[in-house]
Design a protein around this motif. Structure first.
Motif, PDB file in Angstrom:
ATOM      1  N   ASN B 163       0.833  -1.073  -0.190  1.00  0.00           N
ATOM      2  CA  ASN B 163      -0.069  -0.018  -0.145  1.00  0.00           C
ATOM      3  C   ASN B 163       0.933   1.338   0.070  1.00  0.00           C
ATOM      4  O   ASN B 163       1.309   1.597   1.089  1.00  0.00           O
ATOM      5  CB  ASN B 163      -0.828  -0.065   1.357  1.00  0.00           C
ATOM      6  N   LYS B 165       0.113   4.445  -0.884  1.00  0.00           N
ATOM      7  CA  LYS B 165      -0.258   5.507  -0.177  1.00  0.00           C
ATOM      8  C   LYS B 165       0.066   5.523   1.323  1.00  0.00           C
ATOM      9  O   LYS B 165       0.655   6.381   1.908  1.00  0.00           O
ATOM     10  CB  LYS B 165      -1.697   5.628  -0.397  1.00  0.00           C
ATOM     11  N   ARG B 166      -0.128   4.430   1.993  1.00  0.00           N
ATOM     12  CA  ARG B 166      -0.071   4.479   3.473  1.00  0.00           C
ATOM     13  C   ARG B 166       1.603   4.446   3.786  1.00  0.00           C
ATOM     14  O   ARG B 166       2.131   5.447   4.643  1.00  0.00           O
ATOM     15  CB  ARG B 166      -0.493   3.257   4.162  1.00  0.00           C
ATOM     16  N   ALA B 168       3.774   5.825   1.986  1.00  0.00           N
ATOM     17  CA  ALA B 168       4.360   7.188   1.632  1.00  0.00           C
ATOM     18  C   ALA B 168       3.867   8.290   2.708  1.00  0.00           C
ATOM     19  O   ALA B 168       4.819   9.019   3.029  1.00  0.00           O
ATOM     20  CB  ALA B 168       3.489   7.886   0.377  1.00  0.00           C
ATOM     21  N   LYS B 169       2.860   7.974   3.295  1.00  0.00           N
ATOM     22  CA  LYS B 169       2.414   8.832   4.321  1.00  0.00           C
ATOM     23  C   LYS B 169       3.396   8.829   5.759  1.00  0.00           C
ATOM     24  O   LYS B 169       3.935   9.739   6.086  1.00  0.00           O
ATOM     25  CB  LYS B 169       1.071   8.572   4.988  1.00  0.00           C
ATOM     26  N   LYS B 194       2.559  11.056  -8.534  1.00  0.00           N
ATOM     27  CA  LYS B 194       2.105  11.961  -7.589  1.00  0.00           C
ATOM     28  C   LYS B 194       0.524  11.483  -7.174  1.00  0.00           C
ATOM     29  O   LYS B 194       0.034  12.005  -6.239  1.00  0.00           O
ATOM     30  CB  LYS B 194       1.912  13.155  -8.583  1.00  0.00           C
ATOM     31  N   ARG B 195       0.126  10.586  -7.918  1.00  0.00           N
ATOM     32  CA  ARG B 195      -1.401  10.250  -7.354  1.00  0.00           C
ATOM     33  C   ARG B 195      -1.035   9.084  -6.246  1.00  0.00           C
ATOM     34  O   ARG B 195      -1.837   9.061  -5.554  1.00  0.00           O
ATOM     35  CB  ARG B 195      -2.369   9.932  -8.505  1.00  0.00           C
ATOM     36  N   MET B 196      -0.145   7.948  -6.796  1.00  0.00           N
ATOM     37  CA  MET B 196       0.158   7.033  -5.807  1.00  0.00           C
ATOM     38  C   MET B 196       0.682   7.128  -4.472  1.00  0.00           C
ATOM     39  O   MET B 196       0.528   6.733  -3.589  1.00  0.00           O
ATOM     40  CB  MET B 196       0.847   5.955  -6.559  1.00  0.00           C
ATOM     41  N   GLY B 197       1.795   8.152  -4.623  1.00  0.00           N
ATOM     42  CA  GLY B 197       2.529   8.490  -3.495  1.00  0.00           C
ATOM     43  C   GLY B 197       3.931   7.986  -3.592  1.00  0.00           C
ATOM     44  O   GLY B 197       4.132   7.338  -4.864  1.00  0.00           O
TER      45      GLY B 197
END
Ligand SMILES: Cc1ncc(COP(=O)(O)O)c(C=O)c1O
Ligand SMILES: Cc1ncc(COP(=O)(O)O)c(C=O)c1O
Lengths: 370, 370
Positions: B163, B165-166, B168-169, B194-197
């Motif tokens: 995942n 996104k997570r 990257a956060k 830029k959308r996925m992270g």
């Protein structure tokens, strides 16, 4: 969308390209092995270990003998080989590298990337731009912590062939390992590292070994293998500076396919030098003077032409007039806009092609000197 | 000497190769641009600046949009792109890089070469080997000086898609730039950085973009360009980490030629996932269990087969029996000697080819279970 190559039917005198045209065998290999990772069908761990196709044989038997060194590897090009050596030696401890002033930009940029400070061995300036062993001596004396030296054999500007034996002696007496950048030698002339001198040799497959690119070769003396080919602590077969595998594709198969052609053509090197000298003589009759070493010993030649420069001041298309006229005559290789100084290569040109090019320049000068 | 490629007529299920087969357009480009430095006919300084052929357009307009990033470059492969980023960030100051435990060896070796210590974000172990954002959190907490993080999307062993996104956060909240290794994603599925992270994306042209190798792509967010694409102090246009020019030859022309084919095929990615899941279901009926993420989301699948392992204990050719039987049925891609654990890819296989492979395994198991 198909992008045709415009210069395909042209006579090519671009030094970058005259030694990289594929042999017939390489053209066949190109089509057969084009798919990605094609050479990895039967891989047992690293590129140089592959028995089918015979990459192992080429890297471990053929190349060391051909380069006159102990250990060899395939690289992604001459610059990647130079950087691997410099990066392995610098090891973040910094230090300096002695380099001939005629060195190619990729040697300087490799040093920057490896964190090595460059100290130039100066050349003799106009008109010959020669670099000697004494110039290396001077540069070494001015260095604080020289860890490596590099000599460009020949250089990419003037096609000068420095005296490697003497330079190697100077380096050896100062215990500085010497890299010979043979991008314009390996594949054009016979070169044996252990006989000529130096500790490393790099070659450029797509520049002088009739190969598709990017691909190159790297050779070294045995005692440097454990530094430059150091293995990963976790992945024991993977060489760190090679990132495990380098030219993992069709390019290596064109290099192998062209090798017999290379072995043949280096026997005719004296003939190439003769053609180059003849060309330079005829050019001088037109007022286009060859700079660099004279008599010249390589097909790469640098010319100074006041006559063409004068014409460019009056010609309609200014300094682009030469490029445009040569294009009309289907001659490719002189950088657009150059008239006063330019370099070219007569490598592998036929007698007819040489005459054609000389006549072309004659006609152009006549046309604008009316 | 002409070396034929033995596996040419085989059905290929080698994960390394299923995404690297040349498109028809790439085959034509291969022949047209085979000569060394062919793309440099009209070069004005660097590979990415070449307008003819349209490399500039591909690097500066097409790739950034396709990868969903600000700045892109062509590299000699995914590993060369990873190393360039790591080497630029490490800058001999050392530091650590957080990496998923499923990372490819070339990611680990790139870190070693760049002088970065690797800290693994652990996977969940048998049977799914999943890596989560929490695993990155744990790894970051244990790190002293993390300068970079990397996630393999998907990994090369199990084909798991973490995942991003997570992850990257987590990286962002710890201000650690994240490299997404998309060697098995870019060219197979749509991916927008830029959308996925993530801050960097690397792709492998010869692995998943229907290109001859070695070639790859590198994308990044704007604010990292001055670090990774830093210019030489002496040769102002030359980017240090790119050694001035990277894939300077025919490989880049196959990448460009295959691009329209890539844009089309990524639209059919869901179909590829459906085929993979169907294949895994049928394999499980034979007692060959798919490990890794389930339901699976990629064509790269890792299998465990006790039944084949048992057979290998009694079969005449031992653990090579599977490889030999598959070879007879003209199926290439399972590493010789593997029976208990092996990986394969169903990417771009037709329905018939999928049935053929499943039937082949059925017949082999029957033959040895008599
Ligand atoms: C003298 C010299 N050395 C090295 C190189 C770089 O060769 P490669 O492209 O194989 O890295 C060149 C290429 O132009 C060159 O002229
Ligand atoms: C997950 C993964 N990443 C990276 C790589 C390396 O790709 P390249 O050969 O383009 O450097 C591979 C190749 O096997 C891989 O499987």
């Amino acid at each position: 969308m198909f992008y045709p190559r415009q210069t395909k039917e042209f006579i090519n005198i671009d030094p970058l390209q005259t030694g990289g045209r594929l042999s017939e065998e390489a053209k066949k290999a190109l089509v057969e092995w084009g798919d990605g990772y094609s050479v990895c069908d039967f891989c047992t761990g690293t590129l140089d270990s592959i028995k089918t196709p015979p990459i192992y044989k080429f890297v471990h038997e053929i190349l060391p003998e051909f380069l006159g060194c102990d250990v060899a590897r395939i690289t992604n090009g001459a610059r990647e080989g130079k950087f691997a050596i410099m990066h392995a030696f610098s090891g973040c401890k910094g230090g300096e590298i002695i380099m001939d002033e005629n060195a190619h930009y990729s040697s300087y940029v490799s040093a920057e990337r490896a964190g090595l400070k460059v100290i130039f061995a100066k050349n003799s300036g106009y008109p010959e731009y020669i670099v000697t062993a004494d110039d290396y001596e001077t540069a070494i004396d001015s260095a604080k912590n020289p860890v490596l030296a590099l000599v460009t054999y020949p250089d990419g500007n003037y096609g000068n062939l420095p005296n490697i034996k003497r330079i190697a002696k100077v380096c050896e007496s100062n215990s500085i390992p010497l890299i010979v950048n043979g991008a314009y030698a390996i594949g054009r002339m016979d070169f044996k590292l252990k006989r000529m001198g130096g500790d490393f040799i790099v070659g450029s497959g797509h520049k002088s070994m009739a190969s598709a690119g990017p691909v190159g070769v790297l050779g070294m003396k045995e005692d440097y293998a454990d530094i430059v080919l150091k293995k990963s602590e976790k992945f024991k077969v993977k060489e760190i500076e090679m990132l495990g595998c380098t030219a993992r594709g069709v390019v290596v198969m064109t290099l192998i396919a062209s090798f017999p052609h290379i072995v043949e053509r280096i026997k005719r090197w004296d003939e190439e030098v003769r053609k180059a000298r003849y060309f330079a003589e005829r050019f001088e009759e037109l007022g286009i003077i060859q700079l660099g070493e004279k008599p010249h010993n390589h097909d790469l030649m640098f010319f100074e032409s006041k006559v063409l420069y004068e014409i460019s001041k009056k010609a309609k298309s200014g300094r682009f007039f030469l490029y445009k006229e040569l294009k009309k005559k289907k001659i490719h290789g002189i950088k657009p806009g150059l008239t006063k100084h330019f370099k070219l290569s007569t490598y592998m040109l036929s007698e007819e092609e040489i005459e054609y090019i000389i006549r072309a320049f004659e006609e152009i000068i006549e046309k604008y000197s009316g």
